[in-house]
Structure formats: C-alpha cells, structure tokens
Design a protein around this motif. Structure first.
Motif, PDB file in Angstrom:
ATOM      1  N   UNK A  32       0.825  -1.213   0.000  1.00 45.44           N
ATOM      2  CA  UNK A  32       0.000   0.000   0.000  1.00 45.44           C
ATOM      3  C   UNK A  32       0.859   1.262   0.000  1.00 45.44           C
ATOM      4  N   UNK A  33       2.013   1.202   0.660  1.00 44.18           N
ATOM      5  CA  UNK A  33       2.890   2.368   0.744  1.00 44.18           C
ATOM      6  C   UNK A  33       3.403   2.792  -0.638  1.00 44.18           C
ATOM      7  N   UNK A  34       3.333   1.900  -1.611  1.00 45.60           N
ATOM      8  CA  UNK A  34       3.753   2.237  -2.966  1.00 45.60           C
ATOM      9  C   UNK A  34       2.579   2.486  -3.905  1.00 45.60           C
ATOM     10  N   UNK A  35       1.474   1.783  -3.696  1.00 46.67           N
ATOM     11  CA  UNK A  35       0.359   1.917  -4.630  1.00 46.67           C
ATOM     12  C   UNK A  35      -0.566   3.085  -4.291  1.00 46.67           C
ATOM     13  N   UNK A  36      -0.893   3.256  -3.034  1.00 45.12           N
ATOM     14  CA  UNK A  36      -1.866   4.297  -2.657  1.00 45.12           C
ATOM     15  C   UNK A  36      -1.360   5.718  -2.910  1.00 45.12           C
ATOM     16  N   UNK A  37      -0.114   6.052  -2.513  1.00 49.96           N
ATOM     17  CA  UNK A  37       0.363   7.409  -2.826  1.00 49.96           C
ATOM     18  C   UNK A  37       0.418   7.672  -4.332  1.00 49.96           C
ATOM     19  N   UNK A  38       0.777   6.659  -5.115  1.00 53.47           N
ATOM     20  CA  UNK A  38       0.836   6.847  -6.576  1.00 53.47           C
ATOM     21  C   UNK A  38      -0.554   7.151  -7.126  1.00 53.47           C
ATOM     22  N   UNK A  39      -1.554   6.460  -6.624  1.00 52.06           N
ATOM     23  CA  UNK A  39      -2.926   6.739  -7.045  1.00 52.06           C
ATOM     24  C   UNK A  39      -3.352   8.141  -6.647  1.00 52.06           C
ATOM     25  N   UNK A  40      -2.987   8.542  -5.439  1.00 53.44           N
ATOM     26  CA  UNK A  40      -3.342   9.885  -4.966  1.00 53.44           C
ATOM     27  C   UNK A  40      -2.645  10.962  -5.797  1.00 53.44           C
ATOM     28  N   UNK A  41      -1.381  10.743  -6.120  1.00 52.69           N
ATOM     29  CA  UNK A  41      -0.635  11.717  -6.929  1.00 52.69           C
ATOM     30  C   UNK A  41      -1.268  11.849  -8.309  1.00 52.69           C
ATOM     31  N   UNK A  42      -1.588  10.725  -8.944  1.00 56.48           N
ATOM     32  CA  UNK A  42      -2.151  10.775 -10.295  1.00 56.48           C
ATOM     33  C   UNK A  42      -3.549  11.394 -10.293  1.00 56.48           C
ATOM     34  N   UNK A  43      -4.332  11.090  -9.283  1.00 53.03           N
ATOM     35  CA  UNK A  43      -5.668  11.679  -9.188  1.00 53.03           C
ATOM     36  C   UNK A  43      -5.563  13.183  -8.947  1.00 53.03           C
ATOM     37  N   UNK A  78      -5.951  -7.324  -4.265  1.00 49.45           N
ATOM     38  CA  UNK A  78      -6.168  -5.919  -3.927  1.00 49.45           C
ATOM     39  C   UNK A  78      -5.035  -5.027  -4.382  1.00 49.45           C
ATOM     40  N   UNK A  79      -3.802  -5.520  -4.310  1.00 47.39           N
ATOM     41  CA  UNK A  79      -2.665  -4.728  -4.768  1.00 47.39           C
ATOM     42  C   UNK A  79      -2.744  -4.438  -6.253  1.00 47.39           C
ATOM     43  N   UNK A  80      -3.186  -5.430  -7.019  1.00 47.02           N
ATOM     44  CA  UNK A  80      -3.343  -5.234  -8.464  1.00 47.02           C
ATOM     45  C   UNK A  80      -4.408  -4.175  -8.743  1.00 47.02           C
ATOM     46  N   UNK A  81      -5.478  -4.204  -7.987  1.00 46.04           N
ATOM     47  CA  UNK A  81      -6.559  -3.229  -8.163  1.00 46.04           C
ATOM     48  C   UNK A  81      -6.056  -1.825  -7.826  1.00 46.04           C
ATOM     49  N   UNK A  82      -5.294  -1.709  -6.730  1.00 44.03           N
ATOM     50  CA  UNK A  82      -4.767  -0.393  -6.331  1.00 44.03           C
ATOM     51  C   UNK A  82      -3.702   0.111  -7.306  1.00 44.03           C
ATOM     52  N   UNK A  83      -2.904  -0.789  -7.860  1.00 44.51           N
ATOM     53  CA  UNK A  83      -1.899  -0.384  -8.844  1.00 44.51           C
ATOM     54  C   UNK A  83      -2.553   0.038 -10.153  1.00 44.51           C
ATOM     55  N   UNK A  84      -3.689  -0.553 -10.469  1.00 47.31           N
ATOM     56  CA  UNK A  84      -4.369  -0.242 -11.729  1.00 47.31           C
ATOM     57  C   UNK A  84      -4.814   1.223 -11.797  1.00 47.31           C
ATOM     58  N   UNK A  85      -5.064   1.858 -10.660  1.00 43.73           N
ATOM     59  CA  UNK A  85      -5.520   3.252 -10.695  1.00 43.73           C
ATOM     60  C   UNK A  85      -4.462   4.206 -11.245  1.00 43.73           C
ATOM     61  N   UNK A  86      -3.253   4.279 -10.656  1.00 46.66           N
ATOM     62  CA  UNK A  86      -2.289   5.228 -11.223  1.00 46.66           C
ATOM     63  C   UNK A  86      -1.874   4.853 -12.644  1.00 46.66           C
ATOM     64  N   UNK A  87      -1.795   3.566 -12.924  1.00 48.63           N
ATOM     65  CA  UNK A  87      -1.423   3.152 -14.277  1.00 48.63           C
ATOM     66  C   UNK A  87      -2.523   3.518 -15.275  1.00 48.63           C
ATOM     67  N   UNK A  88      -3.766   3.283 -14.890  1.00 50.07           N
ATOM     68  CA  UNK A  88      -4.889   3.626 -15.764  1.00 50.07           C
ATOM     69  C   UNK A  88      -4.967   5.117 -16.035  1.00 50.07           C
TER      70      UNK A  88
END
Length: 150
Positions: A32-43, A78-88
């Motif tokens: 989560x420490x890698x996926x969630x901030x990336x999603x927040x930054x991209x959003x 769940x990690x794949x789902x969270x990673x999909x947000x910044x990548x998407x």
C-alpha cells in the motif's frame, strides 16, 4: 517542462516500478505504501491540471475489481486493483482511454506467457508460487502503451 525536472520524475517512476516489481516477484504483494500514494498523486494531477480525461483511468481498477469478485479473489488481488488506478490514469492522460483496455490485454498475454513455464516447473516440483505476479506485467504493459509511438 524543465529537462532536470523530467529526469527526476522519470527516475522516481523507474525506482517506484522497480520496487513494485521486486515486492511482487519476491512476496506476491504490492505494498500500500507504494500503490496508494501513486494513485493519490495521479488523481491530484488529473484534478489540478483539469484534464479530466484521466478519470477514464478508473476503468482499469473497476474492471479488475469486478474480475476479482467473479473469480472470488483468485488471480487478481487488492494490490493489483490499487496499482491499476495510477497506471490507468497515466495511460488515459498520455495515450487515451482506449489504450487502458489495450494495456489490460497486453497484461493478460504477458502473464500467460510468464505463467506457462511456472506451471510446467510447478508440476515437476511443487513451489510456493505457481502463478506469475500481475504487477510486473501491468507495469510493462503500461510502459508499452505509453512509450510506443502510436
């Protein structure tokens, strides 16, 4: 944009991707420490730049969430789902919404190609991980659709 700033951003992105690949291959988890901030930054980038085409990036995690529900959590975590947000979001902003689906297909094909030898090897001697991690395939597919001239 300044070349130095672009270089720093590229370096951070490569280090981030390398860390995700390391964790997913070694531990079969995307922290989560890698996926969630990336999603927040991209959003945040999408909202502040007012380029709302990035919101199409939600298509990848939503489809993965539905697939996870249908498969009862086998294959997509769940990690794949969270990673999909910044990548998407990155794909939607750089290449367009259609390429999110192209990346998903490439991800599946890469996982299939990687998974065949793992399955064959697992038949001969049982191993802890017989399926390929999805994160590296997602990252490679994203790089392919964003950095390949269309």
């Amino acid at each position: 944009m300044n070349i130095w700033l672009l270089t720093v951003i590229a370096g951070v992105a490569v280090a981030w991707a390398a860390a995700l690949i390391y964790f997913d291959i070694r531990q079969r988890r995307l922290p989560d420490a890698l996926t969630l901030p990336a999603g927040a930054v991209m959003l945040t980038w999408t909202i502040l730049s007012m380029d709302f085409s990035g919101l199409w990036g939600f298509a990848w995690p939503l489809l993965y969430f539905l697939l996870a529900l249908l498969s009862k959590g086998n294959g997509i975590g769940g990690g794949d789902i969270k990673l999909a947000l910044p990548l998407g979001i990155a794909i939607a902003l750089v290449s367009g919404a259609v390429y999110i689906f192209v990346a998903m297909v490439i991800t599946a094909l890469l996982a299939l190609v990687w998974g065949i030898p793992l399955r064959l090897r697992n038949r001969k001697s049982p191993q802890k991980f017989a399926d390929p991690p999805n994160g590296p395939a997602m990252l490679l597919a994203t790089a392919m659709v964003t950095f390949t001239p269309l």
